[in-house]
Design a protein around this motif. Structure first.
Motif, PDB file in Angstrom:
ATOM      1  N   ARG A 156       0.833  -1.204   0.000  1.00 33.84           N
ATOM      2  CA  ARG A 156       0.000   0.000   0.000  1.00 33.84           C
ATOM      3  C   ARG A 156       0.873   1.262   0.000  1.00 33.84           C
ATOM      4  O   ARG A 156       0.635   2.209  -0.754  1.00 33.84           O
ATOM      5  CB  ARG A 156      -0.915  -0.021   1.224  1.00 33.84           C
ATOM      6  CG  ARG A 156      -2.031   1.014   1.215  1.00 33.84           C
ATOM      7  CD  ARG A 156      -2.715   1.041   2.589  1.00 33.84           C
ATOM      8  NE  ARG A 156      -3.129  -0.266   3.022  1.00 33.84           N
ATOM      9  CZ  ARG A 156      -4.359  -0.758   2.854  1.00 33.84           C
ATOM     10  NH1 ARG A 156      -5.274  -0.026   2.256  1.00 33.84           N
ATOM     11  NH2 ARG A 156      -4.665  -1.952   3.310  1.00 33.84           N
ATOM     12  N   ARG A 157       1.915   1.254   0.855  1.00 34.75           N
ATOM     13  CA  ARG A 157       2.799   2.420   0.957  1.00 34.75           C
ATOM     14  C   ARG A 157       3.586   2.625  -0.325  1.00 34.75           C
ATOM     15  O   ARG A 157       3.764   3.756  -0.785  1.00 34.75           O
ATOM     16  CB  ARG A 157       3.759   2.261   2.138  1.00 34.75           C
ATOM     17  CG  ARG A 157       3.113   2.437   3.503  1.00 34.75           C
ATOM     18  CD  ARG A 157       4.186   2.670   4.565  1.00 34.75           C
ATOM     19  NE  ARG A 157       5.203   1.633   4.561  1.00 34.75           N
ATOM     20  CZ  ARG A 157       5.147   0.522   5.290  1.00 34.75           C
ATOM     21  NH1 ARG A 157       4.108   0.307   6.086  1.00 34.75           N
ATOM     22  NH2 ARG A 157       6.109  -0.370   5.239  1.00 34.75           N
ATOM     23  N   ALA A 159       1.473   4.116  -3.060  1.00 36.45           N
ATOM     24  CA  ALA A 159       1.223   5.529  -2.769  1.00 36.45           C
ATOM     25  C   ALA A 159       2.471   6.365  -3.043  1.00 36.45           C
ATOM     26  O   ALA A 159       2.396   7.448  -3.646  1.00 36.45           O
ATOM     27  CB  ALA A 159       0.776   5.693  -1.320  1.00 36.45           C
ATOM     28  N   ASP A 160       3.628   5.858  -2.623  1.00 33.04           N
ATOM     29  CA  ASP A 160       4.876   6.589  -2.843  1.00 33.04           C
ATOM     30  C   ASP A 160       5.183   6.744  -4.329  1.00 33.04           C
ATOM     31  O   ASP A 160       5.779   7.747  -4.752  1.00 33.04           O
ATOM     32  CB  ASP A 160       6.044   5.879  -2.141  1.00 33.04           C
ATOM     33  CG  ASP A 160       5.963   5.969  -0.622  1.00 33.04           C
ATOM     34  OD1 ASP A 160       5.188   6.799  -0.116  1.00 33.04           O
ATOM     35  OD2 ASP A 160       6.667   5.184   0.042  1.00 33.04           O
ATOM     36  N   GLY A 167       2.994   7.058  -6.581  1.00 32.59           N
ATOM     37  CA  GLY A 167       1.955   7.848  -7.225  1.00 32.59           C
ATOM     38  C   GLY A 167       0.969   7.030  -8.030  1.00 32.59           C
ATOM     39  O   GLY A 167       0.315   7.545  -8.944  1.00 32.59           O
ATOM     40  N   ALA A 187      -2.480   5.335  -8.597  1.00 36.62           N
ATOM     41  CA  ALA A 187      -3.862   5.361  -8.128  1.00 36.62           C
ATOM     42  C   ALA A 187      -4.284   3.936  -7.793  1.00 36.62           C
ATOM     43  O   ALA A 187      -4.052   3.011  -8.579  1.00 36.62           O
ATOM     44  CB  ALA A 187      -4.769   5.944  -9.203  1.00 36.62           C
ATOM     45  N   ASN A 239      -7.506  -0.324  -2.658  1.00 38.33           N
ATOM     46  CA  ASN A 239      -6.971  -1.414  -1.838  1.00 38.33           C
ATOM     47  C   ASN A 239      -8.080  -2.004  -0.986  1.00 38.33           C
ATOM     48  O   ASN A 239      -8.694  -1.310  -0.177  1.00 38.33           O
ATOM     49  CB  ASN A 239      -5.835  -0.889  -0.954  1.00 38.33           C
ATOM     50  CG  ASN A 239      -4.693  -0.326  -1.768  1.00 38.33           C
ATOM     51  OD1 ASN A 239      -4.168  -0.985  -2.657  1.00 38.33           O
ATOM     52  ND2 ASN A 239      -4.304   0.918  -1.478  1.00 38.33           N
TER      53      ASN A 239
END
Length: 305
Positions: A70-71, A74-75, A77, A79, A82
């Motif tokens: 998940r991280r 997100a890091d 970028g 989309a 989850n």
């Protein structure tokens, strides 16, 4: 640009061990370790982004391993939708020595459960759109039924998306039976899933099941396309490419999708798929290419043809 939704039903934390030589039964010193968000669908998303195509990543995640994926998404970028899974996300380990084919250790992971499946279907129905693409790539959680696979394909079709499935075993057959517009196994997966003795009969069985088209990947030998309308195409692979083939099939799928998003026909998209798959072989880990390699590889393929 048409929206691309990529579902990874059974994601993993991909660990790559680089070693001097793979040896069974002995202590082997690891020279380098890489950890990254993985699973075939996530690999497809990452390569699509390097090709300039944004995609929505949809996947069930659980536990500390799931949180690390998940991280990372997100890091990066990416989309993402989850879905909370009741089990710890699995880990896969690839051992690479540049001498032999990589050895892959894949944990089984846990089942998704009825609630998880409902959320996955809802994510497909809510995010796919007419004229867009739904890519379902990779293995499925233990306990997945053919009906569940078919319902995921149906969700994309009902939303008006072009559905592409890269799976194996009963899931591949179920996807074809549900009318996936395109199924994309490698040759070994196709033969295993259909129980066929040769490539042509295996392709014919998937078309008879209801798949609109079949693209069979044959590694360095290239790709074969067959469609229910009688279309038949063969695309040679890029010659003289060696390296780490882990994830090359996922990059091939990404190259195919990127070409289709750009308006190419399936036969036209085959060439781009072969080039992007070859670029992945030159990368150290799955889910990565160097776009700078694409022009050179394309020129090499054209010269070979």
């Amino acid at each position: 640009m048409a929206r691309v939704v990529v579902i990874t039903p059974h994601p993993a934390v991909d660990v790559t061990y680089n070693v001097a030589r793979q040896v069974l039964g002995e202590t082997v010193r690891v020279l380098r370790v890489r950890r990254r968000a993985g699973g075939k669908g996530i690999n497809v998303v990452q390569v699509l982004r390097q090709l300039g195509v944004d995609a929505l990543a949809v996947q069930p995640l659980g536990g500390a391993a799931g949180e690390s994926i998940r991280r990372q998404l997100a890091d990066d970028g990416v989309a993402a939708v989850n879905i909370d899974a009741a089990h710890e996300t699995r880990t896969t380990v690839a051992v690479v020595d540049d001498l032999a084919h990589p050895t892959l250790y894949a944990e089984p992971g846990g089942s998704l459960g009825p609630q998880g499946w409902d959320l996955l279907l809802a994510a497909a129905a809510e995010n796919c759109e007419p004229g867009g693409f739904l890519v379902i790539a990779g293995s499925f959680p233990p306990g997945t039924t053919p009906r569940q696979v078919a319902s995921l394909v149906a969700a994309g079709r009902t939303a008006g998306a072009f559905v592409i499935v890269d799976a194996r075993g009963p899931a591949l057959v179920a996807a074809a039976g549900a009318g996936a517009h395109l199924v994309k196994p490698n040759e070994a997966e196709l033969l295993e899933a259909t129980g066929s003795a040769d490539l042509e009969s295996g392709i014919a069985r998937l078309l008879e099941q209801g798949a609109g088209s079949v693209i069979a990947s044959r590694g360095a030998a290239g790709l074969v396309l067959a469609s229910s309308d009688g279309t038949r195409e063969s695309q040679p692979g890029v010659p003289g490419v060696s390296g780490n083939p882990t994830g090359a099939g996922d990059a091939t799928t990404a190259g195919l999708v990127a070409a289709l998003v750009g308006g190419a026909t399936l036969p036209e998209a085959l060439r781009r798929a072969a080039v992007v798959g070859a670029a992945a072989v030159l990368a150290p880990t799955a889910g990565a290419i160097d776009p700078a390699h694409l022009t050179l590889l394309s020129e090499r393929l054209e010269a070979h043809r």
